[in-house]
Design a protein around this motif. Structure first.
Motif, PDB file in Angstrom:
ATOM      1  N   ARG A 140      -7.879 -14.013   1.232  1.00  0.00           N
ATOM      2  CA  ARG A 140      -7.873 -14.376  -0.262  1.00  0.00           C
ATOM      3  C   ARG A 140      -6.862 -14.045  -1.087  1.00  0.00           C
ATOM      4  O   ARG A 140      -6.141 -14.621  -1.856  1.00  0.00           O
ATOM      5  CB  ARG A 140      -9.087 -13.808  -0.631  1.00  0.00           C
ATOM      6  CG  ARG A 140     -10.411 -14.360  -0.292  1.00  0.00           C
ATOM      7  CD  ARG A 140     -11.599 -13.659  -0.465  1.00  0.00           C
ATOM      8  NE  ARG A 140     -11.609 -12.537   0.187  1.00  0.00           N
ATOM      9  CZ  ARG A 140     -12.626 -11.589   0.592  1.00  0.00           C
ATOM     10  NH1 ARG A 140     -13.788 -12.202   0.349  1.00  0.00           N
ATOM     11  NH2 ARG A 140     -12.575 -10.471   1.121  1.00  0.00           N
ATOM     12  N   SER A 170       0.795  -1.231  -0.005  1.00  0.00           N
ATOM     13  CA  SER A 170       0.005   0.003   0.065  1.00  0.00           C
ATOM     14  C   SER A 170       0.899   1.336   0.023  1.00  0.00           C
ATOM     15  O   SER A 170       1.873   1.381   0.635  1.00  0.00           O
ATOM     16  CB  SER A 170      -0.725  -0.140   1.376  1.00  0.00           C
ATOM     17  OG  SER A 170      -1.400   1.259   1.409  1.00  0.00           O
ATOM     18  N   PHE A 190     -10.450  -8.611  -3.347  1.00  0.00           N
ATOM     19  CA  PHE A 190     -10.281 -10.134  -3.262  1.00  0.00           C
ATOM     20  C   PHE A 190      -8.772 -10.580  -3.562  1.00  0.00           C
ATOM     21  O   PHE A 190      -8.559 -11.804  -3.800  1.00  0.00           O
ATOM     22  CB  PHE A 190     -11.131 -11.151  -3.881  1.00  0.00           C
ATOM     23  CG  PHE A 190     -12.856 -11.053  -3.323  1.00  0.00           C
ATOM     24  CD1 PHE A 190     -12.970  -9.843  -2.338  1.00  0.00           C
ATOM     25  CD2 PHE A 190     -13.492 -11.782  -3.842  1.00  0.00           C
ATOM     26  CE1 PHE A 190     -14.266  -9.605  -1.830  1.00  0.00           C
ATOM     27  CE2 PHE A 190     -14.954 -11.644  -3.167  1.00  0.00           C
ATOM     28  CZ  PHE A 190     -15.125 -10.651  -2.323  1.00  0.00           C
ATOM     29  N   ARG A 218      -0.373   4.166   0.719  1.00  0.00           N
ATOM     30  CA  ARG A 218      -1.184   5.250   1.638  1.00  0.00           C
ATOM     31  C   ARG A 218      -0.231   5.655   2.827  1.00  0.00           C
ATOM     32  O   ARG A 218       0.263   4.841   3.485  1.00  0.00           O
ATOM     33  CB  ARG A 218      -2.642   4.380   2.395  1.00  0.00           C
ATOM     34  CG  ARG A 218      -3.470   5.413   2.651  1.00  0.00           C
ATOM     35  CD  ARG A 218      -4.771   4.327   2.807  1.00  0.00           C
ATOM     36  NE  ARG A 218      -4.616   3.521   3.779  1.00  0.00           N
ATOM     37  CZ  ARG A 218      -5.081   3.719   5.127  1.00  0.00           C
ATOM     38  NH1 ARG A 218      -5.388   4.845   5.642  1.00  0.00           N
ATOM     39  NH2 ARG A 218      -5.095   2.728   6.170  1.00  0.00           N
ATOM     40  N   SER A 249      -1.018   3.714   5.998  1.00  0.00           N
ATOM     41  CA  SER A 249      -1.330   2.352   5.812  1.00  0.00           C
ATOM     42  C   SER A 249      -1.117   1.364   7.086  1.00  0.00           C
ATOM     43  O   SER A 249      -0.190   1.583   7.592  1.00  0.00           O
ATOM     44  CB  SER A 249      -0.423   1.784   4.731  1.00  0.00           C
ATOM     45  OG  SER A 249      -0.067   0.396   4.547  1.00  0.00           O
ATOM     46  N   PHE A 250      -2.101   0.504   7.260  1.00  0.00           N
ATOM     47  CA  PHE A 250      -2.094  -0.306   8.508  1.00  0.00           C
ATOM     48  C   PHE A 250      -1.079  -1.333   7.907  1.00  0.00           C
ATOM     49  O   PHE A 250      -0.249  -1.926   9.181  1.00  0.00           O
ATOM     50  CB  PHE A 250      -3.248  -1.179   8.536  1.00  0.00           C
ATOM     51  CG  PHE A 250      -4.539  -0.320   9.022  1.00  0.00           C
ATOM     52  CD1 PHE A 250      -4.620   0.416  10.170  1.00  0.00           C
ATOM     53  CD2 PHE A 250      -5.682  -0.293   8.218  1.00  0.00           C
ATOM     54  CE1 PHE A 250      -5.588   1.098  10.591  1.00  0.00           C
ATOM     55  CE2 PHE A 250      -6.748   0.708   8.736  1.00  0.00           C
ATOM     56  CZ  PHE A 250      -6.535   1.435   9.873  1.00  0.00           C
ATOM     57  N   ASN A 251      -0.838  -1.508   6.782  1.00  0.00           N
ATOM     58  CA  ASN A 251       0.399  -2.515   6.256  1.00  0.00           C
ATOM     59  C   ASN A 251       1.545  -2.184   6.544  1.00  0.00           C
ATOM     60  O   ASN A 251       2.552  -2.965   7.208  1.00  0.00           O
ATOM     61  CB  ASN A 251       0.003  -3.065   4.918  1.00  0.00           C
ATOM     62  CG  ASN A 251      -1.163  -4.001   5.071  1.00  0.00           C
ATOM     63  OD1 ASN A 251      -1.125  -5.285   5.189  1.00  0.00           O
ATOM     64  ND2 ASN A 251      -2.260  -3.380   4.412  1.00  0.00           N
ATOM     65  N   PRO A 290      -2.271  -5.071   1.694  1.00  0.00           N
ATOM     66  CA  PRO A 290      -3.726  -5.104   1.605  1.00  0.00           C
ATOM     67  C   PRO A 290      -4.261  -5.905   0.570  1.00  0.00           C
ATOM     68  O   PRO A 290      -3.422  -6.213  -0.233  1.00  0.00           O
ATOM     69  CB  PRO A 290      -4.304  -3.660   1.573  1.00  0.00           C
ATOM     70  CG  PRO A 290      -3.154  -2.995   0.566  1.00  0.00           C
ATOM     71  CD  PRO A 290      -1.875  -3.667   1.033  1.00  0.00           C
ATOM     72  N   GLU A 291      -5.386  -6.378   0.827  1.00  0.00           N
ATOM     73  CA  GLU A 291      -6.279  -7.090  -0.258  1.00  0.00           C
ATOM     74  C   GLU A 291      -7.100  -5.972  -0.832  1.00  0.00           C
ATOM     75  O   GLU A 291      -7.571  -5.196  -0.371  1.00  0.00           O
ATOM     76  CB  GLU A 291      -7.234  -8.246   0.380  1.00  0.00           C
ATOM     77  CG  GLU A 291      -7.948  -8.933  -0.610  1.00  0.00           C
ATOM     78  CD  GLU A 291      -9.030 -10.030   0.104  1.00  0.00           C
ATOM     79  OE1 GLU A 291      -8.286 -10.974   0.340  1.00  0.00           O
ATOM     80  OE2 GLU A 291      -9.946  -9.582   0.579  1.00  0.00           O
ATOM     81  N   TYR A 292      -7.009  -6.085  -2.337  1.00  0.00           N
ATOM     82  CA  TYR A 292      -7.670  -5.294  -3.073  1.00  0.00           C
ATOM     83  C   TYR A 292      -8.412  -6.312  -3.935  1.00  0.00           C
ATOM     84  O   TYR A 292      -8.200  -6.839  -4.980  1.00  0.00           O
ATOM     85  CB  TYR A 292      -6.904  -4.312  -4.175  1.00  0.00           C
ATOM     86  CG  TYR A 292      -6.283  -3.019  -3.496  1.00  0.00           C
ATOM     87  CD1 TYR A 292      -6.585  -2.667  -1.856  1.00  0.00           C
ATOM     88  CD2 TYR A 292      -5.218  -2.354  -4.000  1.00  0.00           C
ATOM     89  CE1 TYR A 292      -5.725  -1.645  -1.657  1.00  0.00           C
ATOM     90  CE2 TYR A 292      -4.530  -1.383  -3.506  1.00  0.00           C
ATOM     91  CZ  TYR A 292      -4.984  -0.734  -2.393  1.00  0.00           C
ATOM     92  OH  TYR A 292      -4.312   0.250  -1.658  1.00  0.00           O
ATOM     93  N   ALA A 340      -3.062  -6.760   6.325  1.00  0.00           N
ATOM     94  CA  ALA A 340      -4.156  -6.326   6.960  1.00  0.00           C
ATOM     95  C   ALA A 340      -5.036  -5.593   6.132  1.00  0.00           C
ATOM     96  O   ALA A 340      -4.758  -4.978   5.320  1.00  0.00           O
ATOM     97  CB  ALA A 340      -3.213  -5.312   8.068  1.00  0.00           C
ATOM     98  N   THR A 341      -6.351  -5.902   6.668  1.00  0.00           N
ATOM     99  CA  THR A 341      -7.408  -5.168   6.007  1.00  0.00           C
ATOM    100  C   THR A 341      -8.338  -4.662   7.031  1.00  0.00           C
ATOM    101  O   THR A 341      -8.381  -4.959   8.009  1.00  0.00           O
ATOM    102  CB  THR A 341      -8.040  -6.118   5.001  1.00  0.00           C
ATOM    103  OG1 THR A 341      -8.684  -6.966   5.681  1.00  0.00           O
ATOM    104  CG2 THR A 341      -7.135  -6.754   3.964  1.00  0.00           C
ATOM    105  N   MET A 342      -9.330  -3.797   6.336  1.00  0.00           N
ATOM    106  CA  MET A 342     -10.411  -3.309   7.187  1.00  0.00           C
ATOM    107  C   MET A 342     -11.619  -4.264   7.238  1.00  0.00           C
ATOM    108  O   MET A 342     -12.565  -4.209   8.300  1.00  0.00           O
ATOM    109  CB  MET A 342     -10.793  -1.787   6.619  1.00  0.00           C
ATOM    110  CG  MET A 342      -9.861  -1.042   6.925  1.00  0.00           C
ATOM    111  SD  MET A 342     -10.045   0.790   6.531  1.00  0.00           S
ATOM    112  CE  MET A 342     -11.417   1.127   7.594  1.00  0.00           C
ATOM    113  N   GLY A 343     -11.535  -5.093   6.352  1.00  0.00           N
ATOM    114  CA  GLY A 343     -12.570  -6.241   6.207  1.00  0.00           C
ATOM    115  C   GLY A 343     -12.130  -7.442   7.238  1.00  0.00           C
ATOM    116  O   GLY A 343     -11.026  -7.426   7.621  1.00  0.00           O
TER     117      GLY A 343
END
Ligand SMILES: Cc1cc2nc3c(=O)[nH]c(=O)nc-3n(C[C@H](O)[C@H](O)[C@H](O)COP(=O)(O)O)c2cc1C
Length: 185
Positions: free
Chosen positions: A122, A12, A82, A14, A17-19, A78-80, A113-116
């Motif tokens: 996946r 990421s 899926f 960003r 970014s959490f990642n 992150p996962e974008y 790491a994702t917000m979902g």
């Protein structure tokens, strides 16, 4: 004891970014004998074979050198939609097109790491497949899927969730052992 310099790659760009925050946490939680530096590859262009034919861009060469010089790579992405983020896939695509692709035989560990709620599970299986194409040597377990990441980091990006800190610590210990097992002598 052997010492390993680990290169962190974040999928990421960003700023908060959490990642990226997870990579910073990994740098703090690493066992003795491991150090982390995080690659800055935001300036790698979109892969285009015409561009490659004009010569490997300097930003790509820098990333190639960083991966090649590392003992191992820790990827946090992150996962974008899926799957793997385009940022990370694009970087790996470039790294696969140089005369000596640097992921070959490189020990790699991955986390997401994702917000979902699924924490990017996946995408990790797609990433494992992609890294397989590069002959990277990817640690299998422990797997780390940081779901609902917005509840696990504070406003300054510090990883505050104790369960995740413990899991990350366990992964880093396993990664150190893995590097020792698979590193080319
Ligand atoms: C293009 C895009 C696609 C996304 N797709 C997913 C997804 O498939 N699964 C998921 O859990 N989160 C998804 N998200 C939300 C991300 O988990 C969230 O934005 C996360 O904070 C990104 O990681 P970062 O904090 O390291 O930038 C998506 C976000 C973006 C921008």
């Amino acid at each position: 004891m052997a010492s390993y310099n680990v290169l962190g790659m974040c999928g990421s760009l960003r700023a908060k970014s959490f990642n990226r925050s997870a990579l910073l946490a990994a740098g703090e939680l690493m066992p003795a004998g491991m150090t982390l530096s995080i690659a800055d590859y935001a300036d790698v262009p979109l892969y285009n074979q015409d561009l490659q034919n004009q010569g490997i861009p300097e930003s790509v060469s820098r990333l190639v050198q960083a991966v090649a010089a590392s003992d191992a790579v820790l990827i946090a992405s992150p996962e974008y939609n899926f799957s793997v983020s385009g940022v990370l896939k694009n970087a790996i695509d470039w790294l696969s097109r140089v005369p000596a692709p640097p992921f070959k035989d490189k020990p790699v560990a991955i986390l997401s790491a994702t917000m979902g709620p699924l924490g990017g599970a996946r995408s990790q299986y797609d990433l494992r497949k992609i890294l397989g194409s590069q002959d990277a040597l990817v640690l299998v377990k422990p797997e780390i899927f940081i779901g609902v990441a917005q509840t696990k980091f504070d406003a300054d990006g510090k990883l505050t969730d104790e369960t995740t800190r413990k899991l990350l610590t366990d992964q880093l210990v396993a990664f150190q052992r893995w590097i020792g097992r698979v590193a080319l002598k």
